[in-house]
Scaffold this active site. Sequence first.
Site, mmCIF file in Angstrom:
data_model
loop_
_atom_site.group_PDB
_atom_site.id
_atom_site.type_symbol
_atom_site.label_atom_id
_atom_site.label_comp_id
_atom_site.label_asym_id
_atom_site.label_seq_id
_atom_site.Cartn_x
_atom_site.Cartn_y
_atom_site.Cartn_z
ATOM 1 N N ASP A 399 56.172 29.082 44.511
ATOM 2 C CA ASP A 399 56.705 29.001 43.149
ATOM 3 C C ASP A 399 56.594 30.382 42.505
ATOM 4 O O ASP A 399 55.546 31.051 42.591
ATOM 5 C CB ASP A 399 55.923 27.975 42.331
ATOM 6 N N ASN A 407 63.838 34.510 32.719
ATOM 7 C CA ASN A 407 65.106 34.025 32.157
ATOM 8 C C ASN A 407 65.183 34.305 30.661
ATOM 9 O O ASN A 407 66.239 34.710 30.139
ATOM 10 C CB ASN A 407 65.249 32.525 32.409
ATOM 11 N N ASP A 416 68.810 34.520 38.336
ATOM 12 C CA ASP A 416 69.553 34.182 39.564
ATOM 13 C C ASP A 416 69.376 35.266 40.622
ATOM 14 O O ASP A 416 69.268 34.982 41.822
ATOM 15 C CB ASP A 416 71.033 34.003 39.238
ATOM 16 N N GLU A 442 62.685 27.291 40.484
ATOM 17 C CA GLU A 442 62.057 28.430 41.157
ATOM 18 C C GLU A 442 61.112 27.983 42.273
ATOM 19 O O GLU A 442 60.277 28.774 42.715
ATOM 20 C CB GLU A 442 61.294 29.276 40.132
#
Length: 524
Positions: A399, A407, A416, A442
């Site tokens: 993770d 973000n 992305d 993620e």
Amino acid sequence: MSSIATPPVSPSRHRLKLSALITLVLAMALVTLGSLWLVQEQARQLALPTLHNELWQAYQIDNEMNHLLDAAHSLRKGELDSDDLVVRIQVLRSLTQSLERHHLFDFLPESQSITQGTLDQIIGLSRDWDARARWGDPQGVRQLAEEIHQRLPQLLKPMHEVMVASKISLANKIDAKRQLLHRCFIGLGWTLLGLLLGGALLVSRLVSDYRKARTLSHNLAELNQHLEQRVSERTAELSEGQALLRQILDASPSDVALISDDGKQVHFVNQRLHQRLELDASSDFSLSRLFSNAREALHFSEALQARQRLDGWETQLAGAEPYWGVVSGRVLEYHGRPALLIWSYDISLRKQMEQELLVLATTDALTGLNNRHAFLQRAGELFKSAERFDQPCTLLMLDIDHFKAINDNHGHQSGDEVLARLGELLRQVLREVDIIGRLGGEEFAALLTQTDRCDALQVAERLRLSAEALALNGADGQQLGITLSVGLAERRPAEPLEGVLARADSALYRAKAEGRNRTAQAVD
């Protein structure tokens, strides 16, 4: 002595008998279809994957209540992050939400208003806590933890009574279903008896018609003489028809050939197949020339000889370049001898589209890795193989730390790009035999084949350090750095994939709780 003529049956009486026979056949067909529908409907209901899962959901809620209470204790002691408690509240809400539309206690012998009230209270609390739980709000979540600490222990024992009541209700519900099926099978038995009687009536009708047919056969013999004359006239017409048929087959979009059953004589090859196989003459044609694989041609010939008819045989066919085609065949008589009618058509475009659809269905578009469904399917197959041959394998749950901040601060385009670069890193570091997938957001997973815990720990650390060393630039031009938290769990004997996933996920949570950017191993 002159024979006594049988009085003719009036047309109205004949129509009446025919109508009665048709009505009987239709009635039998409707009864049969209704019975088949009833059986199919019952089988469909019994095959539903969510059939009678209310008891399992109640047990899950009870288990999650204990987890939530433990999480609240840990948060009050400062041992747990507030966002982790939010996760536990959301998990409890997702479990209780599915029970809002279920009537768990409809089949109890007497009303259980207190038990229903307990369940409604738990659902209401989970709804309220979920609405108030906010990410990144430590003060508000701490207040929720205090409320959970005060109210949830009082509901643990009533929740056990809810599980007992739901178990009794489920048992009564299954018994009611069994009685319904019993009545259905009794009805089917009577239906079959009715079909048997109807069949007997039809057989008697057929016997009667057979006797009449014997009488008519005598009259038909007299007509044979007239037919012989017509046959000679039709022979000339058939010759013209064969010439027309050859023209039609030459113009057909399919490749068509007619050969003897032993393949030694070629009766016909249409122009399209002539050009595709680049034949000098029709006599050069054979099944081995049509199929790109000689063994496949032999299997097709043997199957066609055995079954007399084949449809939809998909295989690679020969030509200037091998291509995918569908081949069909019939065994028929030609000039009094057995012959094989073969025809095929090109399905290369369909095969290409099927392959593209398969890739779309199993691949995560952003990273190019397996998506969640494909990962779980392939990992499950590898687990079965590992169990059969007693081979070690280890699961890594990965993770990206603080991905939401990437973000929020740099934009979703940067997020992305981070996901795509991490997918590329996983393919570079891990082996081709390892199964890699993006489970969502993620979160990634990697199943390392023939790898024990010690070797897997080295791989996990190499991945973690490689991710930390990545040089990334966000869409806004700022340099980004990422770290990974990794949960590691080795497969135990006879342990299913779900068990290893749960243990690796728990280890991942522990790595997060201990400060992130580290690898945590599952506790045995």
